[in-house]
Each structure stands twice: as C-alpha cells, then as structure tokens.
Design an enzyme around this catalytic site. Structure first.
Site, PDB file in Angstrom:
ATOM      1  N   LYS A  84      86.054 -28.672  48.748  1.00  0.00           N
ATOM      2  CA  LYS A  84      85.662 -30.078  48.880  1.00  0.00           C
ATOM      3  C   LYS A  84      86.871 -30.978  48.654  1.00  0.00           C
ATOM      4  O   LYS A  84      87.686 -30.699  47.780  1.00  0.00           O
ATOM      5  CB  LYS A  84      84.567 -30.377  47.837  1.00  0.00           C
ATOM      6  CG  LYS A  84      84.148 -31.839  47.762  1.00  0.00           C
ATOM      7  CD  LYS A  84      83.274 -32.250  48.925  1.00  0.00           C
ATOM      8  CE  LYS A  84      83.029 -33.750  48.965  1.00  0.00           C
ATOM      9  NZ  LYS A  84      82.572 -34.205  50.287  1.00  0.00           N
ATOM     10  N   ASN A 166      93.276 -34.564  54.438  1.00  0.00           N
ATOM     11  CA  ASN A 166      92.189 -35.231  55.156  1.00  0.00           C
ATOM     12  C   ASN A 166      92.591 -36.676  55.390  1.00  0.00           C
ATOM     13  O   ASN A 166      92.532 -37.494  54.479  1.00  0.00           O
ATOM     14  CB  ASN A 166      90.899 -35.131  54.344  1.00  0.00           C
ATOM     15  CG  ASN A 166      89.744 -35.868  54.993  1.00  0.00           C
ATOM     16  OD1 ASN A 166      89.852 -36.315  56.137  1.00  0.00           O
ATOM     17  ND2 ASN A 166      88.648 -35.992  54.273  1.00  0.00           N
ATOM     18  N   CYS A 169      88.419 -39.026  57.000  1.00  0.00           N
ATOM     19  CA  CYS A 169      87.019 -39.152  56.597  1.00  0.00           C
ATOM     20  C   CYS A 169      86.471 -40.508  56.994  1.00  0.00           C
ATOM     21  O   CYS A 169      87.035 -41.546  56.645  1.00  0.00           O
ATOM     22  CB  CYS A 169      86.833 -38.968  55.108  1.00  0.00           C
ATOM     23  SG  CYS A 169      85.090 -39.115  54.676  1.00  0.00           S
ATOM     24  N   LYS A 204      94.282 -32.593  58.814  1.00  0.00           N
ATOM     25  CA  LYS A 204      92.972 -32.630  59.468  1.00  0.00           C
ATOM     26  C   LYS A 204      92.793 -33.963  60.167  1.00  0.00           C
ATOM     27  O   LYS A 204      92.805 -35.020  59.539  1.00  0.00           O
ATOM     28  CB  LYS A 204      91.872 -32.418  58.431  1.00  0.00           C
ATOM     29  CG  LYS A 204      90.497 -32.277  59.039  1.00  0.00           C
ATOM     30  CD  LYS A 204      89.553 -31.679  58.023  1.00  0.00           C
ATOM     31  CE  LYS A 204      88.141 -31.563  58.545  1.00  0.00           C
ATOM     32  NZ  LYS A 204      87.254 -30.973  57.526  1.00  0.00           N
ATOM     33  N   ASN A 231      87.364 -33.456  62.148  1.00  0.00           N
ATOM     34  CA  ASN A 231      86.415 -33.941  61.161  1.00  0.00           C
ATOM     35  C   ASN A 231      85.165 -34.436  61.906  1.00  0.00           C
ATOM     36  O   ASN A 231      85.039 -34.244  63.110  1.00  0.00           O
ATOM     37  CB  ASN A 231      87.051 -35.060  60.335  1.00  0.00           C
ATOM     38  CG  ASN A 231      86.512 -35.097  58.920  1.00  0.00           C
ATOM     39  OD1 ASN A 231      85.301 -35.048  58.727  1.00  0.00           O
ATOM     40  ND2 ASN A 231      87.392 -35.185  57.942  1.00  0.00           N
ATOM     41  N   THR A 232      84.268 -35.104  61.206  1.00  0.00           N
ATOM     42  CA  THR A 232      83.002 -35.523  61.817  1.00  0.00           C
ATOM     43  C   THR A 232      83.182 -36.724  62.741  1.00  0.00           C
ATOM     44  O   THR A 232      84.106 -37.519  62.580  1.00  0.00           O
ATOM     45  CB  THR A 232      81.996 -35.894  60.720  1.00  0.00           C
ATOM     46  OG1 THR A 232      82.619 -36.830  59.841  1.00  0.00           O
ATOM     47  CG2 THR A 232      81.565 -34.666  59.940  1.00  0.00           C
ATOM     48  N   GLY A 256      77.699 -30.367  62.970  1.00  0.00           N
ATOM     49  CA  GLY A 256      76.719 -29.381  63.406  1.00  0.00           C
ATOM     50  C   GLY A 256      76.831 -29.074  64.897  1.00  0.00           C
ATOM     51  O   GLY A 256      77.671 -29.641  65.601  1.00  0.00           O
ATOM     52  N   GLY A 282      84.009 -27.519  64.379  1.00  0.00           N
ATOM     53  CA  GLY A 282      83.021 -28.446  64.937  1.00  0.00           C
ATOM     54  C   GLY A 282      81.849 -27.693  65.518  1.00  0.00           C
ATOM     55  O   GLY A 282      81.916 -27.168  66.618  1.00  0.00           O
TER      56      GLY A 282
HETATM   57  C1  LIG Z   1      78.206 -32.943  53.819  1.00  0.00           C
HETATM   58  C2  LIG Z   1      79.588 -32.846  54.403  1.00  0.00           C
HETATM   59  C3  LIG Z   1      80.702 -33.140  53.599  1.00  0.00           C
HETATM   60  C4  LIG Z   1      81.995 -33.074  54.110  1.00  0.00           C
HETATM   61  N1  LIG Z   1      83.063 -33.341  53.288  1.00  0.00           N
HETATM   62  C5  LIG Z   1      84.335 -33.230  53.781  1.00  0.00           C
HETATM   63  C6  LIG Z   1      85.470 -33.445  52.943  1.00  0.00           C
HETATM   64  O1  LIG Z   1      85.365 -33.692  51.740  1.00  0.00           O
HETATM   65  N2  LIG Z   1      86.715 -33.366  53.504  1.00  0.00           N
HETATM   66  C7  LIG Z   1      86.902 -33.064  54.833  1.00  0.00           C
HETATM   67  O2  LIG Z   1      88.031 -32.985  55.292  1.00  0.00           O
HETATM   68  N3  LIG Z   1      85.827 -32.834  55.633  1.00  0.00           N
HETATM   69  C8  LIG Z   1      84.561 -32.910  55.149  1.00  0.00           C
HETATM   70  N4  LIG Z   1      83.486 -32.663  55.987  1.00  0.00           N
HETATM   71  C9  LIG Z   1      83.727 -32.336  57.405  1.00  0.00           C
HETATM   72  C10 LIG Z   1      83.682 -30.845  57.665  1.00  0.00           C
HETATM   73  O3  LIG Z   1      84.692 -30.154  56.948  1.00  0.00           O
HETATM   74  C11 LIG Z   1      83.831 -30.538  59.159  1.00  0.00           C
HETATM   75  O4  LIG Z   1      85.059 -31.051  59.614  1.00  0.00           O
HETATM   76  C12 LIG Z   1      82.729 -31.143  60.007  1.00  0.00           C
HETATM   77  O5  LIG Z   1      81.485 -31.023  59.336  1.00  0.00           O
HETATM   78  C13 LIG Z   1      82.598 -30.497  61.384  1.00  0.00           C
HETATM   79  O6  LIG Z   1      82.288 -29.111  61.320  1.00  0.00           O
HETATM   80  P1  LIG Z   1      80.790 -28.524  61.448  1.00  0.00           P
HETATM   81  O7  LIG Z   1      80.191 -29.108  62.678  1.00  0.00           O
HETATM   82  O8  LIG Z   1      80.967 -27.036  61.493  1.00  0.00           O
HETATM   83  O9  LIG Z   1      80.075 -28.960  60.238  1.00  0.00           O
HETATM   84  C14 LIG Z   1      82.183 -32.719  55.476  1.00  0.00           C
HETATM   85  C15 LIG Z   1      81.068 -32.424  56.267  1.00  0.00           C
HETATM   86  C16 LIG Z   1      79.780 -32.469  55.763  1.00  0.00           C
HETATM   87  C17 LIG Z   1      78.616 -32.137  56.651  1.00  0.00           C
END
Ligand SMILES: Cc1cc2nc3c(=O)[nH]c(=O)nc-3n(C[C@H](O)[C@H](O)[C@H](O)COP(=O)(O)O)c2cc1C
Ligand SMILES: Cc1cc2nc3c(=O)[nH]c(=O)nc-3n(C[C@H](O)[C@H](O)[C@H](O)COP(=O)(O)OP(=O)(O)OC[C@H]3O[C@@H](n4cnc5c(N)ncnc54)[C@H](O)[C@@H]3O)c2cc1C
Ligand code: FES
Lengths: 352, 285
Positions: A84, A166, A169, A204, A231-232, A256, A282
């Site tokens: 995290k 990161n 975010c 990232k 990232n998201t 997701g 992703g």
């Molecule tokens: C609840 C949650 C918390 C996240 N916290 C972080 C974080 O602290 N630092 C970071 O770089 N990415 C964070 N992410 C992003 C994920 O590491 C990842 O880049 C993103 O969810 C896309 O991948 P996925 O579709 O497999 O989830 C977070 C994602 C989720 C869903």
C-alpha cells in the site's frame, strides 16, 4: 533475460521475429535445459537488477502489506508484492463512502490512508523480508520534498527490493496527480527521487492523460528504471434517487476488468516509446489477461482488484503463463513484446 | 478464517423478498462466533465482481447421509434482495456452489462483552430490518449464559419483520414497530425503546443494535441519554473484508488508524461511544 533486461526498444525499430521457433534459440536456451527433458520455460524476469521468480506481482493498495493474505494463499509463490502507498507521514484518508461497485469494476477514493514510512519499517517490513516474493514499496507525496523525505526514511529499511513511485493517484485533492499530469513535474520528481533512492525506482504513471508516451519518456528522462502502467482511471457514479455522488470524494478511481482494454492500449503505446521495462496492470483477472499485457510489451504484470474477490488470482496467473510458455515452447523474454502488428499499423513507426 | 467453495443446501424464501440461504461448511460453521460475518462470492458472474458481506445468521447441526452430526455443519444467511448481487443470490438452488470467506470480523463476544451482559440487569436487542440477522447468535449465547433479554424490532412494513419466531425462545418480550403501521407500533422502533428505557431507572442495561445508520444513531443517542452502554454492529460497503482495501473505514474516536477503523477488521461490532456519529453518514443500501 540473459543480459538482465528485457529489451523492449528493439520492438520499435526492428520488430523481433514473432514467435520464434525454439530450435532457432537453441544456443540461448541450452544452458537452461537438457534437450531430452520436457521444455521448461524460464518465467523469471529481472528488472533493473531485481530478479522476480515469476512476472506476477500484487498491485499497491489491493494487497495490504502482504501478511493479510498469509492464511489464504502461499505468498512465496508470488513474483512480488507492491505494498500500500506509503507517505513520509501517516495519512488518515477520505471520509466514507470510499468505494462503489460498477459493472465489472469498482470505484475507490481511499485517500491514501497509510501508516507512514516509520511504522512501515518497524511493523510491516520484517514480515515481508522473510518471503521469496520481492518487496516493492509504493511511495507517494504531495511535494518533491515529501517524496524525497519518504525515500530517505525508507532507504534505511532492510529487505526492500525496489520503489514504485506513485505520481498518479487520482483521489487526493492536491496529491500526486499534479505530478502525473504535467510532464515537466513528472521529470522533476523522478529526477529528485532517483537521486534519493537507494533501491531501483519504478514509476507508476497515470492513465488520465492525453498522450501516455510523453509521460513515459519524461519518467525515463528523469532516470526511472522501469514504468508501471497504469493506475486507476478517474470516474464517478451518481445515486439518482438522492442525486448525490456515490463516493464522498465525488470522483474516484476505476479499476477491475472494466479497464483492461484501456490499460492494454496504454501499455502497448508506452512500450513503443521507451527502452526501459514496463510492468503492465489494469483489470488482470486471468492468465490470458496477463498474456495480453506481456505480448503488448510489458515484461511483468500486477494483479489488483481481483485480489479482493479471488485472492488466488496472482498464483493462477503465474501458473497459466508458465503453461502457455511450455505449450508454445518459448521463454518469457521471447513472449514480451511479441505482438504481431499488421504491416500497415501506424504504431510500427518509431515514435521517438 | 477460511476461503472455501461451499455447496448450497437450501435457499428458502420468506416474506418481503427475504431469503435464508443455507450452505454446508463444517469448518467455517464451527469457527463462527456471534456477531461475525461472511463474504459470499457468486461464481461465474464477472459483472458482479465483489463478494457480498452477510452476517452469520445461524449455525446448525446437519446430517451426513443418514448420520446426524451434533457439531455445527451448516451456516444460514438471512438476506434481503436489494440489488444485483442479492437478486442473483435469490436464484441459487440446492447443489449450487458459492465462494465463502468466513468467519470474519470481531463478533459480539470477543472481549469483555459477555462480562458486561452478565453484570447487568437485561440485554436489549435493537434491530432495524435485515439487521436482525446479526443478533440471533448473540441472543442464543446470552440465553445460554442465563442473561435476560428483550427484542425491539422495526421495519418499513410487516413483511420486513422476519425471523421473530427464531428469536422468541431467547427473549422475554418482543416489541415490533413498522413505519407504515401494518404491525406493532406505528413509527420507528426507537419509540418503544425510548419508553422502555424511560421506565427502567436505576437498571443497568446493555443494548446490542444492528440496522441502518439512522436507526443506530437514534439508538445510540437514547442509550447516551439514559446512561446505558450500547454495542453497534455496523455495515459499510466492503471491497475485500481482509483489511486491505480500506474501503470500509468509518470514523472513530482517537488515533486508531488515523481516526478511521475498518468495519471488516476492527468491527463490525463497536462500542457506540467509539464511533463518530453525525457528520459522516454511511450510504443506504
Ligand atoms: C482500493 C484500491 C486502493 C489502491 N491504492 C493504491 C495505492 O495506494 N497506490 C497506488 O499506486 N495504486 C493504488 N491502487 C491502484 C492499483 O494498484 C492498480 O493500479 C489499479 O487498481 C488497476 O489495477 P486493477 O484493475 O488490477 O485493480 C489502488 C486500487 C484500489 C482498487
Ligand atoms: C458486516 C455486514 C453484514 C451484513 N449482513 C447482512 C445480512 O445478514 N443480510 C442482508 O441482507 N444484508 C446484509 N448486509 C448488507 C448486504 O451486504 C448488502 O445488502 C448487499 O451487499 C447488497 O448487494 P447487492 O448487489 O444486492 O446490492 P448493490 O446495491 O447492487 O451492491 C453494490 C455494492 O455495494 C455494496 N453494498 C451495498 N449496500 C451495502 C450494505 N448495506 N452493506 C455493505 N455493502 C453494501 C455491495 O457489497 C456491492 O459491492 C451486511 C453488510 C455488512 C457490511
Ligand atoms: S473491506 Fe477492504 S478493508 Fe474492509
């Protein structure tokens, strides 16, 4: 991997023979197997000198500090664990509601709640150190000084294999997103962080930009050892009955399976713009998803949201990649970036 | 806590879109404590991604072939259809498989709760709607410990007041309330609760409450007014229930995790004075 790095840049200028026949690679693989045994693909990967036993990591924010999953899966079978996001000082996070499920995805605006660098070193790192999985520490801050201060604290830690910066975010009002959406600032924070970091630095990137290649190159210029994409995606949802946002922060990050095609496109483009390794992420929920990212040019992948509902996903994905390589009689490094593009495809033209 | 694929033995419809889902899983049934919950995963539905949190309503002995087994074998979940996930749950048939992560969270009697109940005069259960599901196991455990109990149960309409019969062996009296007046007191459950508390000066009562945020908040303010202690079982959206996504955090007093604590890990049961009520409302289902 014989030379320790996956050479993605080659794909841009002179595309590798797609899907090379194993007999053509005999010299390269001779030291890995005897000709009579069943083909044993190498699926380990070395990124910036850090060797991962397989190319599957768990994504930051979706796997805590690893220990939370110790009773559910065998952590020693993971390639790596990205913890995290850690900041120099502890962060409280956003008010609830922080998450909301959407079709094949979820929105989150956690606000980077974390224990801070000092407590991470004391309370979380000793456990992570005992694992075969590599420990990648995700770092974020609100200013270049924050990033540097956090890295300097973490530098004293024993058992960190790499940092993941990161700068992307979307859920903190004045947080990393500023860096992630300005190429100059991206380069600035990466340069300063690279100078401060005692361990290899992955950066990232945010997908919420018009041209990912600009940011990929800026991070490379700043000295990034590898890139993590993505990232998201910023999104939102509204409760029509109350006409209020579903998430207290109003906007939130979408993750997701819903984002997989979007993320894949960005990895594909970035892989053709830089020569440093790329870690793809992703929406990965199956071996096939991961293979798509590898073929597009990522040398490793991360599994995020899938950990929440199917914690065995990273291990299943690693097994599936190995099965695929065995079936195709190729090693992982032959798979990476092996996408066969149509001759007319504009992305065959170098973007440098 | 175990992550298992388990088999549905029954999915029994009740009134008002409520069901009781029964699954066979001896290990998880035997490990469950009152007030704990489970995450149910609907397999093969990529559009309903996350598992759904459900209180462990009951654990029961089962049979293996012709052999009756005295140890708990079966877990029951009392649920209401409110959205996509629960609508799919309602289609489950005996023999179907679901993913079950359980038992989770701190239950009602993990620490000093039982001592508090034993030391007082009476335990008051306050349930709003489907919140009743979290209270049956504690009621049974308290009855076994010889504690006097009473149930206050409110819902929108009479069809929401499910499971009262299961409760009756453990409580001396039950007060019902419906917002439409179709059964019991016409209005909120906190009205009969308030009158009862008013009529018990000098008594030491322990309130166990589970239900929507507004009901919990009203119950907690009554408890405060009458100087009684109250345990609340909280709900919040959950991403993982493993303590890693931090999606379920609620604001609490003091320093714990930067004044937020996770419902899935530090909860779902909290002492009411530990929770910060008021400004930050949790979403309604
Ligand atoms: C609840 C949650 C918390 C996240 N916290 C972080 C974080 O602290 N630092 C970071 O770089 N990415 C964070 N992410 C992003 C994920 O590491 C990842 O880049 C993103 O969810 C896309 O991948 P996925 O579709 O497999 O989830 C977070 C994602 C989720 C869903
Ligand atoms: C600890 C705990 C115990 C619970 N026990 C029960 C129970 O015994 N019986 C019962 O019927 N319901 C219970 N709930 C509420 C139940 O989890 C939700 O009603 C259910 O998740 C709704 O899913 P859906 O797909 O039908 O609704 P949707 O609205 O389509 O769900 C969308 C998303 O929001 C989440 N969500 C929506 N409402 C809630 C809520 N109130 N709490 C948590 N997550 C929510 C879902 O998990 C899902 O991710 C409990 C919740 C918690 C946190
Ligand atoms: S649901 Fe993920 S931390 Fe509680």
């Amino acid at each position: 991997m014989a030379n320790g790095k996956v050479q993605i840049a080659n794909v841009v200028h002179e595309p590798r023979t797609p899907n090379p026949e194993p007999q053509n690679r005999q010299s390269a693989i001779a030291n890995r197997q005897s000709p009579t045994s069943e083909f044993a693909p190498g699926i380990d990967v070395t990124i910036a000198g850090v060797r991962f036993q397989n190319p599957v990591l768990t994504a930051s924010g979706t796997f805590g500090y690893g220990q939370e999953f110790a009773n559910i899966i065998d952590l020693n079978r993971l390639g790596g664990i990205c913890v995290k996001g850690i900041s120099a000082d502890p962060m409280p996070g956003n008010p609830p509601p922080r998450i909301y499920e959407t079709e094949s995805g979820m929105l989150n605006a956690i606000g980077l709640q974390n224990v801070g660098a000092k407590r991470f070193l004391q309370e979380k790192l000793p456990f992570l150190r005992t694992l075969k999985a590599r420990c990648v520490v995700n770092v974020f801050g609100y200013s270049t000084e924050d990033y540097v201060r956090c890295l300097e604290t973490l530098n004293t830690g024993d058992g960190i294999d790499a940092y993941e910066l990161n700068i992307s975010c979307p859920n903190t009002r004045c947080g990393g997103i500023v860096y992630g959406s300005d190429p100059k600032l991206t380069e600035e924070v990466v340069t300063a962080s690279k100078r401060a970091a005692r361990f290899p630095l992955f950066v990232k990137l945010s997908p919420n930009v018009t041209d990912i290649t600009v940011f990929a190159r800026a991070a490379q210029e700043g000295g990034a050892d590898a890139l993590t994409l993505v990232n998201t995606f910023v999104g939102m949802a509204i409760d029509v009955e109350t006409r209020t946002p579903r998430i207290s922060n109003v906007t939130a990050g979408l993750s997701g399976p819903a984002i997989k095609p979007l993320a894949l496109r960005l990895v594909h483009q970035a892989a053709r713009a830089v020569h440093i390794p790329i870690i793809g992420i992703g929406g990965i929920a199956s071996p096939e998803d991961a293979l798509e990212f590898l073929i597009a040019g990522a040398c490793a992948v991360q599994v995020g949201t899938a950990n929440f509902y199917a914690p065995d996903t990273p291990i299943r994905v690693a097994e599936g990649i190995e099965d695929y390589c065995r079936r195709q009689r190729i090693h992982l490094d032959q798979l990476v970036g092996s996408l066969k593009l149509p001759l007319s495809d504009p992305s065959r033209v170098a973007e440098h | 806590m175990l992550d298992a694929i388990v088999t549905v033995v029954e999915n029994r419809p009740l009134s008002g879109g409520h069901f009781v889902l029964s699954v066979r899983s001896p290990c998880q049934a035997q490990a469950a404590r009152p007030g704990q919950f489970a995450m149910i995963r609907l397999l093969g539905h990529a559009d309903v991604l996350l598992r759904r949190p459900m209180s462990i309503y009951d654990v029961r002995p089962g049979r293996n072939g012709n052999q009756a087994q005295p140890e708990p074998q079966v877990l029951d979940f009392l649920y209401k259809v409110v959205g996509r996930g629960t609508a799919l749950m309602a289609t489950l048939k005996p023999g179907d498989r679901v993913g079950l992560l359980a038992p989770l969270g701190h239950g009602f009697f993990a620490e000093d709760y039982l001592a508090e109940a034993r030391g007082g005069d009476e335990v008051l259960h306050v349930a709003g709607g489907i919140g009743i599901a979290a209270l049956l196991l504690p009621a049974r455990e308290l009855a076994a410990a010889g504690v006097k109990q009473r149930l206050f149960f409110g819902g929108r309409t009479h069809a929401d007041l499910v499971g009262v019969d299961e409760f009756s062996p453990y409580v001396s009296e039950t007060a019902l309330a419906t917002e439409d007046g179709s059964l019991g007191h016409h209005g909120y459950v906190t009205a009969p609760l308030s009158s009862y508390l008013e009529a018990q000066p000098g008594k030491r009562l322990l309130i166990l409450a589970c239900g929507p945020w507004a009901m919990l908040e009203a119950t907690v303010s009554l408890a405060r007014r009458y100087g009684q202690r109250c345990l609340v079982s909280m709900e919040n959206r959950m991403g993982c229930a493993l303590g890693v996504c931090l999606g379920c955090s609620i604001r609490v007093q003091g320093e714990g995790h930067g004044s937020y604590e996770r419902v899935c890990t530090e909860g779902p049961v909290f002492w009411s004075e530990h929770v910060v009520w008021g400004e930050e409302r949790l979403p309604k289902t």
